[in-house]
Design a protein around this motif. Sequence first.
Motif, PDB file in Angstrom:
ATOM      1  N   CYS A 118       0.855  -1.186   0.000  1.00 54.41           N
ATOM      2  CA  CYS A 118       0.000   0.000   0.000  1.00 54.41           C
ATOM      3  C   CYS A 118       0.896   1.243   0.000  1.00 54.41           C
ATOM      4  O   CYS A 118       1.826   1.336   0.812  1.00 54.41           O
ATOM      5  CB  CYS A 118      -0.881  -0.017   1.246  1.00 54.41           C
ATOM      6  N   PRO A 119       0.638   2.196  -0.880  1.00 54.04           N
ATOM      7  CA  PRO A 119       1.501   3.385  -0.935  1.00 54.04           C
ATOM      8  C   PRO A 119       1.426   4.241   0.323  1.00 54.04           C
ATOM      9  O   PRO A 119       2.315   5.052   0.579  1.00 54.04           O
ATOM     10  CB  PRO A 119       0.966   4.161  -2.151  1.00 54.04           C
ATOM     11  N   HIS A 120       0.360   4.062   1.124  1.00 54.87           N
ATOM     12  CA  HIS A 120       0.230   4.882   2.338  1.00 54.87           C
ATOM     13  C   HIS A 120       0.712   4.136   3.593  1.00 54.87           C
ATOM     14  O   HIS A 120       0.567   4.642   4.697  1.00 54.87           O
ATOM     15  CB  HIS A 120      -1.229   5.292   2.556  1.00 54.87           C
ATOM     16  N   SER A 121       1.208   2.920   3.392  1.00 60.58           N
ATOM     17  CA  SER A 121       1.601   2.102   4.538  1.00 60.58           C
ATOM     18  C   SER A 121       2.503   2.904   5.465  1.00 60.58           C
ATOM     19  O   SER A 121       3.453   3.538   5.026  1.00 60.58           O
ATOM     20  CB  SER A 121       2.327   0.862   4.046  1.00 60.58           C
ATOM     21  N   PHE A 122       2.194   2.871   6.734  1.00 63.54           N
ATOM     22  CA  PHE A 122       2.838   3.787   7.671  1.00 63.54           C
ATOM     23  C   PHE A 122       3.226   2.993   8.918  1.00 63.54           C
ATOM     24  O   PHE A 122       4.195   2.257   8.899  1.00 63.54           O
ATOM     25  CB  PHE A 122       1.827   4.887   8.005  1.00 63.54           C
ATOM     26  N   GLY A 123       2.429   3.113   9.962  1.00 62.42           N
ATOM     27  CA  GLY A 123       2.567   2.279  11.162  1.00 62.42           C
ATOM     28  C   GLY A 123       3.988   2.128  11.673  1.00 62.42           C
ATOM     29  O   GLY A 123       4.452   1.025  11.942  1.00 62.42           O
ATOM     30  N   ALA A 124       4.727   3.242  11.815  1.00 60.45           N
ATOM     31  CA  ALA A 124       6.118   3.168  12.231  1.00 60.45           C
ATOM     32  C   ALA A 124       6.279   2.453  13.567  1.00 60.45           C
ATOM     33  O   ALA A 124       7.170   1.622  13.737  1.00 60.45           O
ATOM     34  CB  ALA A 124       6.694   4.578  12.312  1.00 60.45           C
ATOM     35  N   LEU A 125       5.381   2.762  14.513  1.00 61.70           N
ATOM     36  CA  LEU A 125       5.474   2.168  15.841  1.00 61.70           C
ATOM     37  C   LEU A 125       5.214   0.662  15.770  1.00 61.70           C
ATOM     38  O   LEU A 125       5.911  -0.138  16.395  1.00 61.70           O
ATOM     39  CB  LEU A 125       4.445   2.851  16.750  1.00 61.70           C
ATOM     40  N   ARG A 126       4.221   0.266  14.988  1.00 57.35           N
ATOM     41  CA  ARG A 126       3.929  -1.159  14.850  1.00 57.35           C
ATOM     42  C   ARG A 126       5.125  -1.905  14.245  1.00 57.35           C
ATOM     43  O   ARG A 126       5.448  -3.016  14.647  1.00 57.35           O
ATOM     44  CB  ARG A 126       2.664  -1.383  14.012  1.00 57.35           C
ATOM     45  N   ARG A 166       9.477  -5.837  14.906  1.00 55.70           N
ATOM     46  CA  ARG A 166      10.903  -6.214  14.935  1.00 55.70           C
ATOM     47  C   ARG A 166      11.294  -6.739  16.308  1.00 55.70           C
ATOM     48  O   ARG A 166      11.958  -7.752  16.444  1.00 55.70           O
ATOM     49  CB  ARG A 166      11.773  -4.994  14.595  1.00 55.70           C
ATOM     50  N   LEU A 167      10.828  -6.033  17.320  1.00 57.89           N
ATOM     51  CA  LEU A 167      11.158  -6.424  18.685  1.00 57.89           C
ATOM     52  C   LEU A 167      10.629  -7.829  19.004  1.00 57.89           C
ATOM     53  O   LEU A 167      11.354  -8.689  19.504  1.00 57.89           O
ATOM     54  CB  LEU A 167      10.520  -5.394  19.627  1.00 57.89           C
ATOM     55  N   LEU A 168       9.372  -8.065  18.666  1.00 56.53           N
ATOM     56  CA  LEU A 168       8.768  -9.372  18.971  1.00 56.53           C
ATOM     57  C   LEU A 168       9.406 -10.490  18.153  1.00 56.53           C
ATOM     58  O   LEU A 168       9.604 -11.596  18.660  1.00 56.53           O
ATOM     59  CB  LEU A 168       7.264  -9.330  18.701  1.00 56.53           C
ATOM     60  N   ASN A 169       9.732 -10.206  16.889  1.00 58.33           N
ATOM     61  CA  ASN A 169      10.366 -11.235  16.063  1.00 58.33           C
ATOM     62  C   ASN A 169      11.732 -11.608  16.632  1.00 58.33           C
ATOM     63  O   ASN A 169      12.112 -12.777  16.626  1.00 58.33           O
ATOM     64  CB  ASN A 169      10.492 -10.774  14.606  1.00 58.33           C
ATOM     65  N   GLY A 170      12.446 -10.615  17.146  1.00 60.74           N
ATOM     66  CA  GLY A 170      13.738 -10.872  17.775  1.00 60.74           C
ATOM     67  C   GLY A 170      13.571 -11.766  18.993  1.00 60.74           C
ATOM     68  O   GLY A 170      14.299 -12.740  19.189  1.00 60.74           O
ATOM     69  N   PHE A 171      12.591 -11.472  19.814  1.00 58.84           N
ATOM     70  CA  PHE A 171      12.309 -12.277  21.001  1.00 58.84           C
ATOM     71  C   PHE A 171      11.941 -13.704  20.612  1.00 58.84           C
ATOM     72  O   PHE A 171      12.360 -14.664  21.249  1.00 58.84           O
ATOM     73  CB  PHE A 171      11.138 -11.660  21.777  1.00 58.84           C
ATOM     74  N   GLU A 172      11.141 -13.819  19.571  1.00 60.97           N
ATOM     75  CA  GLU A 172      10.652 -15.130  19.147  1.00 60.97           C
ATOM     76  C   GLU A 172      11.817 -16.027  18.693  1.00 60.97           C
ATOM     77  O   GLU A 172      11.815 -17.232  18.960  1.00 60.97           O
ATOM     78  CB  GLU A 172       9.619 -14.953  18.021  1.00 60.97           C
ATOM     79  N   VAL A 173      12.816 -15.405  18.029  1.00 63.53           N
ATOM     80  CA  VAL A 173      13.971 -16.193  17.582  1.00 63.53           C
ATOM     81  C   VAL A 173      14.738 -16.713  18.799  1.00 63.53           C
ATOM     82  O   VAL A 173      15.092 -17.887  18.888  1.00 63.53           O
ATOM     83  CB  VAL A 173      14.902 -15.325  16.682  1.00 63.53           C
TER      84      VAL A 173
END
Length: 316
Positions: free
Chosen positions: A240-248, A253-260
């Motif tokens: 999506c050209p408007h994709s934003f959600g910087a905080l999400r 990234r944080l959760l994916n790191g934890f999951e690994v």
Amino acid sequence: MTTKCRKCSTPAIIYQPYSGLHLCKKHFFEDVERKAKLTMRQRYPVKKNDVIAVAFSGGKDSSVALLLMHKIFGGRPDIRIVAITIDEGIDGYRNFSIERTREMTARLGIEHIIKSFKDEYGKSMDELVSEKKMAENRYSDDKKEVGPCSYCGVLRKKILNKVARDIGATKLVIGHNLDDEAQTIMLNHFRGDVERMVRFSAANELDGFIVRVKPLRKIPEKEIALYAYLNDLPMELTACPHSFGALRKEVRRLLNGFEVNHPGTKYSLVRGFDTMVPLIAEALDVSDMKNCQICGEPCNDDVCQACKMLEKKAVE
Ligand code: SF4
Ligand SMILES: [Zn+2]
Ligand SMILES: [Zn+2]
């Protein structure tokens, strides 16, 4: 050497670090379908004559959600399944996925309703973005993101609920997967938004809102993507050209790191949340619903969020 499926010894196609299992295609499909069935049975039991509306954007998650509802309940004559697609009016993005939603519902023989922002609000998402200069205005004073995705999400939810209610839906299926759930829980914690956590959880059914049902909430995003691919389902091919959600994105990234490093973290977060929410709901009185003074839709304030967003100037 090929790794074998733990359940039948044919070659495995996936490894689940959180369960320690290698699975072949057949057993992977069974695992995904079992998780969705269990979630439905435990959290959202389907009753005779239920009308199940499915929010169907044409991305991988909603495509899998729709297919699973069709597989699980499609054979029951007392259950009606209706796919609802919202056309936000995003050029070069949504027009392609709308085509794919038409093809899939026709192939499965599922009723399909398409509604647009333009019909409902008189403006497309593209027009709203340029009008409100959203890219320049990321955060409101209370640090909430007010970029395009916040607008889009609120405006889309409102139409979905309205259409679902108009067709007599008793459930509104949303394709949130385990990653979405874990991210939303973390985001609400970071914002300190306890009321929001409770308001739209299954523990709390409110007047005028169709119960939101999430059959994929115990299935990791990677597995949804693989299941969609192996079933030849629509996937998001363009961003999506408007994709934003910087905080999400940061939380993801944080959760994916934890999951690994600690497999099963996302499951633990969701499990803890499920235990906590009914207790918080008891302590917080969030059942006081009103009707929006502008559009009449149910909300928890005098004016609903969608009307506030459309009235309010994003750049002050
Ligand atoms: S990425 Fe954001 S703006 Fe684009 S469709 Fe999704 S919610 Fe809407
Ligand atoms: Zn197997
Ligand atoms: Zn309103």
